[in-house]
Design a protein around this motif. Structure first.
Motif, PDB file in Angstrom:
ATOM      1  N   ALA A 660       0.866  -1.127   0.018  1.00 58.20           N
ATOM      2  CA  ALA A 660      -0.015  -0.045  -0.076  1.00 58.20           C
ATOM      3  C   ALA A 660       0.914   1.284  -0.084  1.00 58.20           C
ATOM      4  O   ALA A 660       0.440   2.333  -0.549  1.00 58.20           O
ATOM      5  CB  ALA A 660      -0.883  -0.092   1.274  1.00 58.20           C
ATOM      6  N   ALA A 661       1.878   1.225   0.942  1.00 62.78           N
ATOM      7  CA  ALA A 661       3.001   2.183   0.833  1.00 62.78           C
ATOM      8  C   ALA A 661       3.456   2.566  -0.548  1.00 62.78           C
ATOM      9  O   ALA A 661       3.598   3.668  -0.830  1.00 62.78           O
ATOM     10  CB  ALA A 661       3.931   2.113   2.105  1.00 62.78           C
ATOM     11  N   LEU A 667       1.336   7.414  -6.507  1.00 66.97           N
ATOM     12  CA  LEU A 667       0.254   8.310  -6.729  1.00 66.97           C
ATOM     13  C   LEU A 667       0.596   9.815  -6.538  1.00 66.97           C
ATOM     14  O   LEU A 667       0.400  10.691  -6.948  1.00 66.97           O
ATOM     15  CB  LEU A 667      -0.896   7.801  -5.822  1.00 66.97           C
ATOM     16  CG  LEU A 667      -1.639   6.530  -6.301  1.00 66.97           C
ATOM     17  CD1 LEU A 667      -2.859   6.349  -5.367  1.00 66.97           C
ATOM     18  CD2 LEU A 667      -2.340   6.686  -7.803  1.00 66.97           C
ATOM     19  N   LEU A 668       1.563   9.771  -5.475  1.00 65.16           N
ATOM     20  CA  LEU A 668       1.874  11.192  -5.105  1.00 65.16           C
ATOM     21  C   LEU A 668       2.989  11.766  -6.080  1.00 65.16           C
ATOM     22  O   LEU A 668       2.824  12.966  -6.108  1.00 65.16           O
ATOM     23  CB  LEU A 668       2.663  11.044  -3.749  1.00 65.16           C
ATOM     24  CG  LEU A 668       1.673  10.709  -2.193  1.00 65.16           C
ATOM     25  CD1 LEU A 668       2.551  10.662  -0.985  1.00 65.16           C
ATOM     26  CD2 LEU A 668       0.772  12.267  -2.150  1.00 65.16           C
ATOM     27  N   GLU A 684      -0.557  -3.485  -7.577  1.00 64.16           N
ATOM     28  CA  GLU A 684      -0.860  -2.171  -6.847  1.00 64.16           C
ATOM     29  C   GLU A 684      -2.267  -1.491  -7.276  1.00 64.16           C
ATOM     30  O   GLU A 684      -2.829  -0.738  -6.587  1.00 64.16           O
ATOM     31  CB  GLU A 684       0.372  -1.328  -7.190  1.00 64.16           C
ATOM     32  CG  GLU A 684       1.715  -1.717  -6.757  1.00 64.16           C
ATOM     33  CD  GLU A 684       2.959  -1.034  -7.154  1.00 64.16           C
ATOM     34  OE1 GLU A 684       4.010  -1.350  -6.792  1.00 64.16           O
ATOM     35  OE2 GLU A 684       2.607  -0.468  -8.466  1.00 64.16           O
ATOM     36  N   LEU A 685      -2.618  -1.750  -8.594  1.00 59.25           N
ATOM     37  CA  LEU A 685      -3.863  -0.912  -9.073  1.00 59.25           C
ATOM     38  C   LEU A 685      -5.001  -1.768  -8.425  1.00 59.25           C
ATOM     39  O   LEU A 685      -6.131  -1.064  -7.989  1.00 59.25           O
ATOM     40  CB  LEU A 685      -3.939  -1.075 -10.525  1.00 59.25           C
ATOM     41  CG  LEU A 685      -5.273  -0.690 -11.317  1.00 59.25           C
ATOM     42  CD1 LEU A 685      -5.524   0.832 -10.893  1.00 59.25           C
ATOM     43  CD2 LEU A 685      -5.190  -0.641 -12.671  1.00 59.25           C
ATOM     44  N   SER A 686      -4.785  -3.007  -8.404  1.00 52.98           N
ATOM     45  CA  SER A 686      -6.001  -4.034  -7.795  1.00 52.98           C
ATOM     46  C   SER A 686      -6.100  -3.278  -6.132  1.00 52.98           C
ATOM     47  O   SER A 686      -7.178  -3.284  -5.537  1.00 52.98           O
ATOM     48  CB  SER A 686      -5.699  -5.291  -7.435  1.00 52.98           C
ATOM     49  OG  SER A 686      -6.558  -6.077  -6.788  1.00 52.98           O
ATOM     50  N   PHE A 693      -9.129   5.581   0.407  1.00 56.03           N
ATOM     51  CA  PHE A 693      -8.408   6.881   0.209  1.00 56.03           C
ATOM     52  C   PHE A 693      -7.107   6.869  -0.968  1.00 56.03           C
ATOM     53  O   PHE A 693      -6.850   7.797  -1.435  1.00 56.03           O
ATOM     54  CB  PHE A 693      -7.762   7.317   1.587  1.00 56.03           C
ATOM     55  CG  PHE A 693      -6.369   6.479   1.530  1.00 56.03           C
ATOM     56  CD1 PHE A 693      -5.296   6.837   1.507  1.00 56.03           C
ATOM     57  CD2 PHE A 693      -6.575   5.120   2.644  1.00 56.03           C
ATOM     58  CE1 PHE A 693      -4.204   6.313   1.955  1.00 56.03           C
ATOM     59  CE2 PHE A 693      -5.377   4.292   2.766  1.00 56.03           C
ATOM     60  CZ  PHE A 693      -4.183   4.751   2.429  1.00 56.03           C
ATOM     61  N   LEU A 694      -6.887   5.793  -1.098  1.00 56.07           N
ATOM     62  CA  LEU A 694      -5.938   5.547  -2.484  1.00 56.07           C
ATOM     63  C   LEU A 694      -6.884   5.975  -3.641  1.00 56.07           C
ATOM     64  O   LEU A 694      -6.333   6.525  -4.608  1.00 56.07           O
ATOM     65  CB  LEU A 694      -5.476   4.199  -2.310  1.00 56.07           C
ATOM     66  CG  LEU A 694      -4.296   3.980  -1.497  1.00 56.07           C
ATOM     67  CD1 LEU A 694      -3.738   2.604  -1.624  1.00 56.07           C
ATOM     68  CD2 LEU A 694      -2.972   5.150  -1.365  1.00 56.07           C
TER      69      LEU A 694
END
Length: 709
Positions: A660-661, A667-668, A684-686, A693-694
């Motif tokens: 998740a991190a 994304l950032l 990661e997309l899943s 929140f992501l």
């Protein structure tokens, strides 16, 4: 302004589901009604007859080997024979009892009047990268049948997804939306996709129980390819309410929709021989029956209080998550005093089967690991001895293949020894006469015939039941087609049996070497594979067949003839795998009516309804919006967020938090949605789609095209 969308799940109602201590006997939670003398007599008669058959076979085998004295190698052969013969003897006697029970059920068809239940039932459909169109069509077919009999409001339907493929996840959301639109107020449809598939299917069901299970009195657990008629669903609820001591009632699913030859073969065998085997098992094990993980109803409170699964000590494949959780859950329920009943008289329970030998191998590899894990469970405190028998049977269902292979190899070694190794004419003990290594050949032939007869008893009795019943015989295509189907099933099964034996031996060896099976999605329809892939996957089977043929030929033509069935199957493993997995050959057998089952002659209404609905759902789900289209539509974004659960409900490990991190960092750093989608891996997309929140971070990114650079 966006429409307010219905949430994916009902309101939270948390409750505990403690992991059970396998080393400590729990207090009884329910009192099983004492068995009658008739039940005791039936159980011990069956076990006594199986023991007598085992004694007879063991005596005959010893007599074959002991004619001229017994060597250590012959003792090894005797031990291997006893360890394998006992299970086929038990299966044969059990099938005989099942035959009698099935004959009675044919004369007395089941009847049931609709009633009004006191409790509520959730129908759980755990799925993992399955085809959402098939899932949606199956749910609507079952609901529509329940609507027709006035029982639709008894049940809520819950799709519990562990899907990892982002595209499949969006298709599942589309399927749920379509179901809600079409079924309206007729029933309630819920959906939840977990971020992490902790403890696989068992963990998925357990998480549902802990967060929402208290809304319900009963849980009907289905697989992604399961179907149940309205009659069977309502009858399961009725039996639960009529028997307060019942913790679990398991139906015997019938296989349907076989397309390839191997699928049709399994389907025919399951329909003709399966009822005999299932009724026999029910006859002597109830109320200490078993659970096969799906197509069953469970008393929710009993399940949560008594069947929480612990993690086994050590690493996979023997430690960690209990993979074949169903046998263990049944044993734990019975340990707590609840009845576990096999309802062999309920007809409307269906599922599908793997379409090729290699798909069977993938499934069996996973089942093999799960069943061998039961070595750590079988000694648990407080288990009923019948529950231990279920666990042992599961273990032996895979260990029997290495034992049969060892038996064949010992027999070959004895034959080679007789030809190439000089015998010891005089032993250590003084004797005036030499010791000649001999076996009783005529007795060996009689023992072989006896073994084959006992092995084929379930097939013989199942065939006899169909041949004697006018209704069953006609529904399988009539006398000639049914006879042709039986011969075809026996011949093809005999041809692929050596391949499956080697596959199981390889699975056992892989597990003993410490290799975990993982969790791969299962193919449902097309079993065909490229020839190069088939050659690669079956290369060792073919080489083993050639080697076996050379060894037998170098010894004698008689040994070659005895081993010819095994040699034939192994040498031709590649073409057999291709032919049995072919849709075209399966379709030809269907056209000519060979391997026909009653469900093909007259499709059950729930099956026919699903088949009618499927093309529409396939068409609608084929146009599911992509991730890019989803992000551009406030309506679809709102729908997605409504169907996405709070991540705080899941117990995440540090390893999962690292994923998740990493997704959050990407994304950032991304300058646009398009750039983020390029950077994010499928995994990661899943994760982003399953984490509100992501996902909102992704939605908040500007939408612009990537530069040519």
């Amino acid at each position: 302004m966006t429409t307010r969308h219905e949430p994916g799940m009902p309101m939270l109602r948390p409750a505990s589901m403690p992991a059970q201590n396998l080393r400590q006997r729990p207090d009884a939670q329910a009192i099983v009604t004492p068995r009658t003398s008739k039940q005791h007599l039936r159980r011990w008669t069956l076990l006594g007859a199986a023991a007598a058959l085992l004694g007879l076979g063991s005596y005959e085998m010893y007599s074959v080997l002991a004619l001229g004295g017994t060597t250590p190698l012959e003792y090894a052969m005797l031990g291997l024979f006893i360890s394998t013969f006992g299970w086929i003897a038990l299966a044969a006697v059990s099938a005989l009892f099942g035959f009698v029970r099935q004959c009675r059920q044919l004369r007395n068809p089941l009847r049931h009047e609709l009633f009004r239940p006191r409790g509520r039932t959730a129908v759980l459909l755990p799925c993992y990268n399955e085809d959402p169109a098939h899932l949606a069509a199956a749910v609507e077919a079952m609901v529509q049948e329940l609507v027709n009999c006035g029982a639709a409001d008894w049940f809520d339907w819950v799709l519990l997804s562990d899907t990892r493929d982002p595209r499949r996840a969006l298709e599942e959301e589309q399927a749920v939306t379509l179901l809600r639109q079409r079924l309206g107020q007729k029933t309630r449809i819920y959906y939840r996709r977990r971020r992490y598939n902790i403890d696989r299917k068992a963990g998925n069901v357990a998480e549902f129980c802990r967060h929402w299970g208290s809304h319900y009195d009963y849980l009907v657990v289905l697989d992604a390819d399961s179907l149940m008629s309205a009659f069977t669903l309502t009858e399961l609820v009725y039996r639960m309410e009529q028997d307060p001591g019942a913790g679990l009632i398991q139906t015997i699913p019938r296989l349907i929709n076989g397309t390839s030859l191997i699928a049709r073969l399994q389907q025919f065998a399951n329909r003709v021989y399966g009822p005999i085997v299932g009724s026999g098992l029910a006859c002597w094990t109830n109320p200490e029956g078993n659970f096969w993980g799906h197509n069953a109803i469970i008393r929710r409170a009993a399940f949560m209080n008594a069947a929480g699964l612990p993690r086994l000590k050590g690493k996979a494949p023997f430690g960690g998550t209990i993979m074949s959780h169903d046998f263990v859950e049944a044993a734990l329920l019975r340990r707590a005093g609840w009845k576990v009943v096999i309802a062999d008289d309920l007809p409307g329970s269906y599922e599908e089967c793997p379409p090729s030998i290699l798909d069977l191998a993938i499934r069996d590899r996973r089942w093999c690991q799960g069943n061998l894990q039961h070595i750590k469970v079988i000694g648990s405190r407080g288990l009923h001895w019948i529950s231990r028998m279920h666990l042992l049977t599961g273990i032996m269902s895979y260990l029997s293949s290495p034992l049969w292979l060892a038996l064949i190899l010992v027999g070959i070694t004895l034959a080679l020894q007789a030809q190439y190794i000089r015998p010891e004419y005089f032993g250590v003990d003084f004797s005036l006469f030499p010791t000649w290594p001999r076996q009783d050949a005529p007795r060996a032939v009689r023992l072989f015939i006896l073994t084959m007869l006992i092995l084929f008893v379930p097939k013989i009795l199942g065939s006899l039941l169909f041949l004697l019943s006018n209704r069953l015989r006609r529904s399988a295509g009539g006398l000639f087609r049914l006879s042709g189907s039986i011969v075809t099933e026996v011949l093809v099964s005999a041809a692929i049996a050596p391949i499956m034996m080697c596959i199981h031996c390889g699975a056992v060896a892989s597990i003993l070497l410490g290799r975990d099976s993982g969790w791969n999605p299962q193919r449902r329809q097309d079993g065909s594979l490229p020839w190069l892939q088939l050659i690669y996957r079956h290369r060792w089977h073919t080489l083993a067949g050639i080697l076996l043929a050379l060894i037998a030929w170098s010894n004698s033509l008689a040994l070659l003839a005895w081993l010819s069935p095994a040699i034939f199957g192994l040498v031709l493993a590649v073409p057999l795998s291709a032919l049995t997995g072919s849709l075209g050959i399966g379709a030809w057998f269907k056209r000519v009516g060979i391997l026909r089952t009653p469900e093909e002659t007259q499709a059950p209404s729930v099956v026919a309804l699903k088949d009618d609905l499927l093309p529409w759902y396939e068409e609608q789900i084929a146009v599911t919006p992509t991730v890019e289209q989803l992000l551009d539509s406030p309506e679809l974004v709102a729908r997605h967020l409504a169907l996405t659960p709070d991540p705080a409900l899941e117990e995440d490990s540090e390893r999962f938090q690292a994923n998740a991190a990493l997704a959050r960092v990407k994304l950032l750093d991304a300058g646009s949605r398009q750039q983020a989608l390029v950077w994010l891996s499928s995994t990661e997309l899943s994760l982003v789609l399953a984490t509100p929140f992501l996902f909102q971070q992704l939605v908040a990114l500007p939408c612009r095209k990537l530069s040519a650079a």
